[in-house]
Scaffold this motif. Structure first.
Motif, PDB file in Angstrom:
ATOM      1  N   ARG A   1       0.649  11.568 -10.210  1.00 45.03           N
ATOM      2  CA  ARG A   1      -0.535  12.278 -10.653  1.00 45.03           C
ATOM      3  C   ARG A   1      -0.495  13.766 -10.343  1.00 45.03           C
ATOM      4  NH1 ARG A   1      -0.818   7.642 -12.072  1.00 45.03           N
ATOM      5  NH2 ARG A   1      -2.686   6.654 -12.931  1.00 45.03           N
ATOM      6  N   THR A   2       0.498  14.191  -9.593  1.00 44.30           N
ATOM      7  CA  THR A   2       0.546  15.601  -9.238  1.00 44.30           C
ATOM      8  C   THR A   2       1.750  16.235  -9.934  1.00 44.30           C
ATOM      9  OG1 THR A   2       1.629  14.823  -7.245  1.00 44.30           O
ATOM     10  CG2 THR A   2      -0.641  15.536  -7.028  1.00 44.30           C
ATOM     11  N   SER A   3       1.639  17.524 -10.179  1.00 43.38           N
ATOM     12  CA  SER A   3       2.740  18.201 -10.851  1.00 43.38           C
ATOM     13  C   SER A   3       3.524  19.044  -9.844  1.00 43.38           C
ATOM     14  CB  SER A   3       2.209  19.052 -12.005  1.00 43.38           C
ATOM     15  OG  SER A   3       1.068  19.746 -11.599  1.00 43.38           O
ATOM     16  N   HIS A   4       3.455  18.653  -8.565  1.00 43.90           N
ATOM     17  CA  HIS A   4       4.162  19.406  -7.516  1.00 43.90           C
ATOM     18  C   HIS A   4       5.684  19.267  -7.702  1.00 43.90           C
ATOM     19  CE1 HIS A   4       5.136  15.531  -5.971  1.00 43.90           C
ATOM     20  NE2 HIS A   4       3.871  15.226  -5.741  1.00 43.90           N
ATOM     21  N   ALA A   5       6.405  20.142  -7.076  1.00 42.70           N
ATOM     22  CA  ALA A   5       7.867  20.116  -7.172  1.00 42.70           C
ATOM     23  C   ALA A   5       8.432  19.159  -6.123  1.00 42.70           C
ATOM     24  CB  ALA A   5       8.404  21.531  -6.973  1.00 42.70           C
ATOM     25  N   SER A   6       8.091  17.884  -6.273  1.00 43.22           N
ATOM     26  CA  SER A   6       8.584  16.878  -5.338  1.00 43.22           C
ATOM     27  C   SER A   6      10.039  16.559  -5.655  1.00 43.22           C
ATOM     28  CB  SER A   6       7.717  15.619  -5.478  1.00 43.22           C
ATOM     29  OG  SER A   6       8.275  14.567  -4.751  1.00 43.22           O
ATOM     30  N   GLU A   7      10.762  16.088  -4.646  1.00 44.53           N
ATOM     31  CA  GLU A   7      12.168  15.711  -4.876  1.00 44.53           C
ATOM     32  C   GLU A   7      12.255  14.527  -5.834  1.00 44.53           C
ATOM     33  OE1 GLU A   7      14.732  15.065  -1.478  1.00 44.53           O
ATOM     34  OE2 GLU A   7      13.657  16.646  -0.414  1.00 44.53           O
ATOM     35  N   THR A   8      11.334  13.569  -5.647  1.00 42.94           N
ATOM     36  CA  THR A   8      11.333  12.397  -6.513  1.00 42.94           C
ATOM     37  C   THR A   8      10.251  12.552  -7.578  1.00 42.94           C
ATOM     38  OG1 THR A   8       9.889  11.420  -4.853  1.00 42.94           O
ATOM     39  CG2 THR A   8      12.172  10.684  -4.860  1.00 42.94           C
TER      40      THR A   8
ATOM     41  N   VAL B   1       0.828  -1.204   0.000  1.00 40.83           N
ATOM     42  CA  VAL B   1       0.000   0.000   0.000  1.00 40.83           C
ATOM     43  C   VAL B   1       0.867   1.260   0.000  1.00 40.83           C
ATOM     44  CG1 VAL B   1      -0.304   0.181   2.521  1.00 40.83           C
ATOM     45  CG2 VAL B   1      -2.100   0.995   0.985  1.00 40.83           C
ATOM     46  N   VAL B   2       2.063   1.203   0.566  1.00 43.10           N
ATOM     47  CA  VAL B   2       2.941   2.383   0.582  1.00 43.10           C
ATOM     48  C   VAL B   2       3.398   2.701  -0.846  1.00 43.10           C
ATOM     49  CG1 VAL B   2       5.147   3.316   1.392  1.00 43.10           C
ATOM     50  CG2 VAL B   2       3.696   2.012   2.957  1.00 43.10           C
ATOM     51  N   VAL B   3       3.772   1.669  -1.595  1.00 42.59           N
ATOM     52  CA  VAL B   3       4.178   1.868  -2.986  1.00 42.59           C
ATOM     53  C   VAL B   3       2.991   2.356  -3.820  1.00 42.59           C
ATOM     54  CG1 VAL B   3       4.967   0.682  -5.077  1.00 42.59           C
ATOM     55  CG2 VAL B   3       6.094   0.244  -2.891  1.00 42.59           C
ATOM     56  N   ARG B   4       1.833   1.731  -3.599  1.00 39.95           N
ATOM     57  CA  ARG B   4       0.646   2.103  -4.381  1.00 39.95           C
ATOM     58  C   ARG B   4       0.257   3.566  -4.142  1.00 39.95           C
ATOM     59  NH1 ARG B   4      -2.063  -2.108  -3.158  1.00 39.95           N
ATOM     60  NH2 ARG B   4      -3.394  -1.304  -1.517  1.00 39.95           N
ATOM     61  N   ALA B   5       0.140   3.935  -2.885  1.00 39.32           N
ATOM     62  CA  ALA B   5      -0.267   5.308  -2.571  1.00 39.32           C
ATOM     63  C   ALA B   5       0.828   6.300  -2.954  1.00 39.32           C
ATOM     64  CB  ALA B   5      -0.587   5.426  -1.085  1.00 39.32           C
ATOM     65  N   GLY B   6       2.090   5.944  -2.679  1.00 41.04           N
ATOM     66  CA  GLY B   6       3.198   6.851  -2.960  1.00 41.04           C
ATOM     67  C   GLY B   6       3.367   7.093  -4.453  1.00 41.04           C
ATOM     68  N   PHE B   7       3.292   6.007  -5.246  1.00 33.73           N
ATOM     69  CA  PHE B   7       3.435   6.160  -6.696  1.00 33.73           C
ATOM     70  C   PHE B   7       2.285   6.980  -7.256  1.00 33.73           C
ATOM     71  CE2 PHE B   7       2.996   5.072 -11.130  1.00 33.73           C
ATOM     72  CZ  PHE B   7       4.300   5.194 -11.581  1.00 33.73           C
ATOM     73  N   HIS B   8       1.080   6.691  -6.785  1.00 34.37           N
ATOM     74  CA  HIS B   8      -0.094   7.385  -7.320  1.00 34.37           C
ATOM     75  C   HIS B   8      -0.037   8.888  -7.013  1.00 34.37           C
ATOM     76  CE1 HIS B   8      -3.966   7.144  -9.281  1.00 34.37           C
ATOM     77  NE2 HIS B   8      -4.387   8.059  -8.423  1.00 34.37           N
ATOM     78  N   LEU B   9       0.241   9.218  -5.764  1.00 39.95           N
ATOM     79  CA  LEU B   9       0.360  10.632  -5.376  1.00 39.95           C
ATOM     80  C   LEU B   9       1.438  11.314  -6.215  1.00 39.95           C
ATOM     81  CD1 LEU B   9       0.368  10.545  -1.462  1.00 39.95           C
ATOM     82  CD2 LEU B   9      -1.192  11.887  -2.883  1.00 39.95           C
TER      83      LEU B   9
END
Lengths: 229, 229
Positions: free
Chosen positions: A112-119, A101-109
């Motif tokens: 799907r978002t265009s935020h300036a995330s590190e990864t 569930v961590v991979v599923r939720a983390g990958f999806h978030l």
């Protein structure tokens, strides 16, 4: 257990609980109170580790990326050639998305978002596909008239599509569906000699059927924060 | 303008405004007050037409399905063979998703939820793909060793993937990306004779380049509730 170990355990439990909440309700509707309750800690303990819901989401994304990197490295070490490594990586990621569930939720978030995330896991997956196809071309296992760019777009589209569709029906991330994709693509991509050696259902499946590997989700082998729901 | 015409116009403006709100903020965060303001009407007028936000979402989905059905029929009438019809339908849907916020929001809501909606556009698209491939097999334009089921899964995965990815970058639904998909798939799918006649970028593109059709999004030709953002 030392104080530091307890703090790490709490942090992991919170990341897991946050992932479950994001997976089930979506980021917007997930509630911090529910997340702390799910981890069996007080909201005070939650705020000790994470300032905001956005910080929790970032931690879930980082942990998902860490697990997928470990999976990708493990597959790469085992695979006999670039095309099989690509096929096996797609299967291993699909299994991980199903079970963890961590991979599923983390990958999806993250994807799907265009935020300036590190990864940027989507960007990394795209580069992984392109790199394996380019390496396969150097290995001489790609047909002369196959286009790496056309195939990259097709593989990224299909795998991201399966990930999205699996939110409705988990079957879209099954080994059978991924094998369908590779049976459809590989004959257009690989030379006849390379094709004869490739396993569209993944080498892990072939090895597992031969009794060389234990059954079960990949997550159990990577260590760290894994588990399904 | 009669009273009935005015009511229809208001209803259409509300559906459009709701689609814009769902597309921009997501269903959960979309606010009824913002939707009525976007349509230039009072919240009272909104409630005259729609009881709940769920009813608005259902209306957006129904309207999106109506438009896509019209697009699919128009493409079918024009296409010389089943495989080209499939290619052309995918291009026409992609253009419609790019340009028409009602189609974009309606399709996304409808395909990502497992609610008991009257329309299931994902299921319809899957059946459309399978039907065209089966018809192409009957027409003798499919290679003997190509699997309709493998190809259906691949095409559905890729097109739904592009639709999701386009929420980050519209380029994923461009004619160029769809053409990449078909260049990658058609040589594995079509007989050499059929392949020589197929246009991966779509017949509309070929006709348009030849000056036979006006330029612009498909939406402008279907009538009804269209428009982009």
């Amino acid at each position: 257990m030392t104080k530091q170990e307890r703090a790490m355990n709490t942090r992991h439990a919170l990341i897991r609980s946050a992932a479950q909440a994001f997976d089930q309700h979506g980021y917007t509707l997930a509630k911090l109170a529910g997340i702390s309750a799910g981890a069996g800690v007080s909201t005070g303990a939650l705020h000790f580790h994470f300032d905001t819901k956005a910080a929790m989401a970032a931690a879930v994304e980082t942990e998902a990326a860490r697990i997928l990197h470990a999976v990708a490295r493990r597959v790469q070490r085992r695979s006999p050639c670039a095309l099989q490594a690509l096929v096996d990586t797609s299967h291993a990621f699909a299994q991980q998305l199903c079970w963890d569930v961590v991979v599923r939720a983390g990958f999806h978030l993250n994807s799907r978002t265009s935020h300036a995330s590190e990864t940027d896991m989507l960007r990394e997956w795209l580069e992984c596909v392109r790199r394996y196809l380019t390496r396969a071309a150097r290995e001489g296992s790609i047909l002369a008239d196959a286009s790496v760019e056309d195939m990259t777009a097709t593989i990224i589209g299909a795998t991201i599509g399966f990930e999205g569709l699996a939110r409705r029906d988990r079957e879209w991330l099954s080994r059978a569906t991924l094998a369908s994709l590779w049976r459809a693509l590989l004959p257009r991509l690989a030379t006849p000699e390379a094709l004869a050696r490739l396993e569209p259902a993944g080498m892990e499946c072939a090895l597992s059927a031969a009794g060389a590997l234990p059954e079960g989700p990949v997550g159990g082998l990577t260590g760290g924060l894994t588990g399904g729901h």
